[in-house]
Design an enzyme around this catalytic site. Structure first.
Site, PDB file in Angstrom:
ATOM      1  N   TYR A  46       0.864  -1.192   0.000  1.00 24.23           N
ATOM      2  CA  TYR A  46       0.000   0.000   0.000  1.00 24.23           C
ATOM      3  C   TYR A  46       0.891   1.230   0.000  1.00 24.23           C
ATOM      4  O   TYR A  46       1.801   1.345   0.815  1.00 24.23           O
ATOM      5  CB  TYR A  46      -0.878   0.013   1.264  1.00 24.23           C
ATOM      6  CG  TYR A  46      -2.342   0.021   0.914  1.00 24.23           C
ATOM      7  CD1 TYR A  46      -2.869   1.057   0.138  1.00 24.23           C
ATOM      8  CD2 TYR A  46      -3.193  -0.992   1.333  1.00 24.23           C
ATOM      9  CE1 TYR A  46      -4.202   1.066  -0.212  1.00 24.23           C
ATOM     10  CE2 TYR A  46      -4.532  -0.984   0.988  1.00 24.23           C
ATOM     11  CZ  TYR A  46      -5.035   0.051   0.209  1.00 24.23           C
ATOM     12  OH  TYR A  46      -6.352   0.050  -0.142  1.00 24.23           O
ATOM     13  N   GLU A  48      -0.318   4.750  -0.349  1.00 25.42           N
ATOM     14  CA  GLU A  48      -1.141   5.967  -0.461  1.00 25.42           C
ATOM     15  C   GLU A  48      -0.284   7.208  -0.324  1.00 25.42           C
ATOM     16  O   GLU A  48       0.576   7.299   0.559  1.00 25.42           O
ATOM     17  CB  GLU A  48      -2.214   5.974   0.633  1.00 25.42           C
ATOM     18  CG  GLU A  48      -3.510   5.384   0.123  1.00 25.42           C
ATOM     19  CD  GLU A  48      -4.623   5.400   1.151  1.00 25.42           C
ATOM     20  OE1 GLU A  48      -5.479   4.520   1.055  1.00 25.42           O
ATOM     21  OE2 GLU A  48      -4.622   6.283   2.023  1.00 25.42           O
ATOM     22  N   ASP A 196      -6.400  13.840 -24.957  1.00 27.66           N
ATOM     23  CA  ASP A 196      -6.456  12.430 -24.548  1.00 27.66           C
ATOM     24  C   ASP A 196      -5.839  11.634 -25.691  1.00 27.66           C
ATOM     25  O   ASP A 196      -6.482  11.382 -26.714  1.00 27.66           O
ATOM     26  CB  ASP A 196      -7.919  12.035 -24.316  1.00 27.66           C
ATOM     27  CG  ASP A 196      -8.068  10.557 -23.966  1.00 27.66           C
ATOM     28  OD1 ASP A 196      -7.082   9.815 -24.081  1.00 27.66           O
ATOM     29  OD2 ASP A 196      -9.194  10.160 -23.592  1.00 27.66           O
ATOM     30  N   THR A 222      -3.919   6.283 -21.817  1.00 27.93           N
ATOM     31  CA  THR A 222      -3.816   4.938 -21.279  1.00 27.93           C
ATOM     32  C   THR A 222      -2.469   4.390 -21.731  1.00 27.93           C
ATOM     33  O   THR A 222      -1.794   4.990 -22.580  1.00 27.93           O
ATOM     34  CB  THR A 222      -4.946   4.023 -21.798  1.00 27.93           C
ATOM     35  OG1 THR A 222      -4.984   4.126 -23.217  1.00 27.93           O
ATOM     36  CG2 THR A 222      -6.278   4.402 -21.208  1.00 27.93           C
ATOM     37  N   LYS A 225      -2.622   0.585 -25.181  1.00 22.58           N
ATOM     38  CA  LYS A 225      -3.054   0.492 -26.587  1.00 22.58           C
ATOM     39  C   LYS A 225      -1.792   0.439 -27.451  1.00 22.58           C
ATOM     40  O   LYS A 225      -1.041  -0.519 -27.359  1.00 22.58           O
ATOM     41  CB  LYS A 225      -4.002   1.643 -26.904  1.00 22.58           C
ATOM     42  CG  LYS A 225      -5.270   1.583 -26.027  1.00 22.58           C
ATOM     43  CD  LYS A 225      -6.260   2.669 -26.341  1.00 22.58           C
ATOM     44  CE  LYS A 225      -7.550   2.478 -25.597  1.00 22.58           C
ATOM     45  NZ  LYS A 225      -7.657   3.213 -24.343  1.00 22.58           N
ATOM     46  N   ARG A 231      -2.669  -2.324 -18.466  1.00 22.10           N
ATOM     47  CA  ARG A 231      -3.812  -1.408 -18.424  1.00 22.10           C
ATOM     48  C   ARG A 231      -3.562  -0.395 -17.306  1.00 22.10           C
ATOM     49  O   ARG A 231      -3.543  -0.743 -16.129  1.00 22.10           O
ATOM     50  CB  ARG A 231      -5.092  -2.188 -18.161  1.00 22.10           C
ATOM     51  CG  ARG A 231      -5.286  -3.335 -19.112  1.00 22.10           C
ATOM     52  CD  ARG A 231      -6.609  -3.989 -18.898  1.00 22.10           C
ATOM     53  NE  ARG A 231      -7.629  -3.064 -19.309  1.00 22.10           N
ATOM     54  CZ  ARG A 231      -8.104  -2.990 -20.557  1.00 22.10           C
ATOM     55  NH1 ARG A 231      -7.632  -3.801 -21.485  1.00 22.10           N
ATOM     56  NH2 ARG A 231      -9.019  -2.126 -20.873  1.00 22.10           N
TER      57      ARG A 231
HETATM   58  N1  DSN Z   1     -12.457   1.037 -24.763  1.00 23.19           N
HETATM   59  C1  DSN Z   1     -11.483   1.962 -25.321  1.00 23.19           C
HETATM   60  C2  DSN Z   1     -11.403   1.843 -26.786  1.00 23.19           C
HETATM   61  O1  DSN Z   1     -11.644   0.754 -27.252  1.00 23.19           O
HETATM   62  O2  DSN Z   1     -11.086   2.782 -27.479  1.00 23.19           O
HETATM   63  C3  DSN Z   1     -11.727   3.298 -24.862  1.00 23.19           C
HETATM   64  O3  DSN Z   1     -12.082   3.297 -23.517  1.00 23.19           O
END
Ligand code: DSN
Length: 392
Positions: A46, A48, A196, A222, A225, A231
């Protein structure tokens, strides 16, 4: 593993991944090192708070990990710690975007984000998302004819509505974005520019897509991708007199979350390190070449490619074509039965519903990780065509 039920499901999922062609634009295949970090004892800790300012004891090792991860995140995108700060605790893209809005916009304020049906994301103010309930979305979309962004139209909306934040960056927009124009629109109405870049992060890191950093106030992403990590999420904020980094840190913790997931952060650090290697540059270039080859072949075979092509890792196909083809839902189901995994997707000005829209979204990041090149994607396009035109 002693839990036979879970082990069985893990094996089944691995087998499913191995036998499928993965064309989900937001997925990828991580390295063994990323998996090792995710499955490590770091999950037991943990932590925090922030590095050197924690609420629990025993954080001397994870503080080093935290510092290293932030340094790598800045280095990968060519940012100096004097000008940019990065928060690495966001659990994924949606909480990261929520934290940014929480930091910058009073409840009830206006946020300008792209329509979901034109390629925007839920957390850019869509009514079903908490971001659309706490704030008022001022939607924008693409031009009906070109299916690309019309910056002059955007500017008119921004000047009329004066949103507190403009969000640029999308989940289903295949073309290059002019970040500089977004900056000038934000300046014209006094808004923060939040980019984003979740879909684009790997492409930006590898130099294959223009960087939003010279223009944005905040950049969220994120990490799973095109960046090919676990993730998770990163929130970059500009260091200046507006104190954005402190506001973002406070919005993440204690605003929205408790302890960060240190195993996940370690896996992010591994992925950031991998993305600094020369091979990653080659990888992301190939991702785009593959998407362009796929788009060209599908178009040749008679499918309508939204906006006429792609500058990124993803393409949108209008499979419905005003009733001459098949719906996106049927298309994705047919493809899945044949081992090709895509997602059904709305297209701009869709006449159908999001649950059974007019199109499919296809991405090339995952299969490029598996070593596929243009010739393989031409074959995949032909296979897709055959399946969609078959009677089954
Ligand atoms: N689920 C993602 C996507 O497929 O683009 C976005 O949150």
């Amino acid at each position: 593993m002693k839990d036979a039920q879970i082990q069985k499901l893990m094996k089944l999922e691995l087998a499913r991944q191995k036998r499928s062609i993965n064309l989900i634009a937001s997925e990828n295949f991580v390295s063994g090192d990323v998996l090792e970090a995710l499955g490590s004892e770091l999950t037991n800790k943990y932590a925090e708070g922030y590095s050197a300012h924690r609420y629990y004891g025993g954080n001397d090792v994870v503080d080093k990990l935290d510092d290293l991860t932030r340094a790598r995140a800045l280095k990968l995108f060519g940012l100096s710690a004097k000008k940019w700060s990065v928060n690495i605790q966001g659990l994924s893209g949606s909480p990261a975007n929520l934290a940014v809005l929480h930091a910058l916009v009073p409840i009830g304020g206006k946020i300008m984000g792209m329509n979901l049906s034109d390629g925007g994301h839920l957390t850019h103010g869509f009514k079903a998302s908490i971001t659309g309930k706490l704030w008022k979305q001022i939607p924008y979309g693409v031009d009906r004819k070109t299916e690309t962004l019309d910056y002059a139209a955007l500017k008119k909306i921004a000047i009329k509505e004066k949103p507190a934040v403009i969000i640029a960056g999308f989940t289903a927009y295949p073309r290059v974005v002019d970040w500089k124009k977004f900056r000038s629109i934000a300046d014209a109405c006094g808004a923060f520019l939040v980019v984003d870049m979740s879909h684009l992060a790997g492409l930006v890191a590898g130099g294959a897509y223009s960087s939003p950093f010279p223009y944005a106030d905040i950049v969220t992403t994120t990490t799973h991708k095109t960046l090919r990590g676990p993730r998770s999420a990163l929130i970059f904020s500009r260091v200046d007199s507006r104190d954005l980094p402190a506001k973002i840190d406070k919005a993440v913790f204690p605003g929205l979350q408790g302890g960060p997931h240190m195993n996940q952060i370690a896996a992010v650090a591994v992925a950031l390190g991998e993305a600094m290697k020369p091979d990653f540059k080659k990888y992301v270039k190939q991702v785009i070449k593959n998407a362009q080859a796929l788009a060209k072949e599908l178009s040749k075979l008679g499918w309508r490619v939204v906006s006429g092509g792609t500058d990124s890792h993803l393409i949108l196909i209008d499979t419905w074509m005003d009733g001459r083809g098949i719906s996106g839902k049927k298309a994705s189901e047919k493809l899945e039965r044949a081992g090709i995994i895509v997602n059904k997707n709305t297209i701009p000005f869709d006449s159908r519903s999001p649950v059974d829209p007019s199109g499919i979204r296809i991405g090339t990041a995952a299969e490029t990780t598996r070593g596929k090149r243009e010739k393989d994607f031409i074959q995949i396009a032909r296979k897709i065509d055959k399946i969609l035109k078959s009677g089954n």
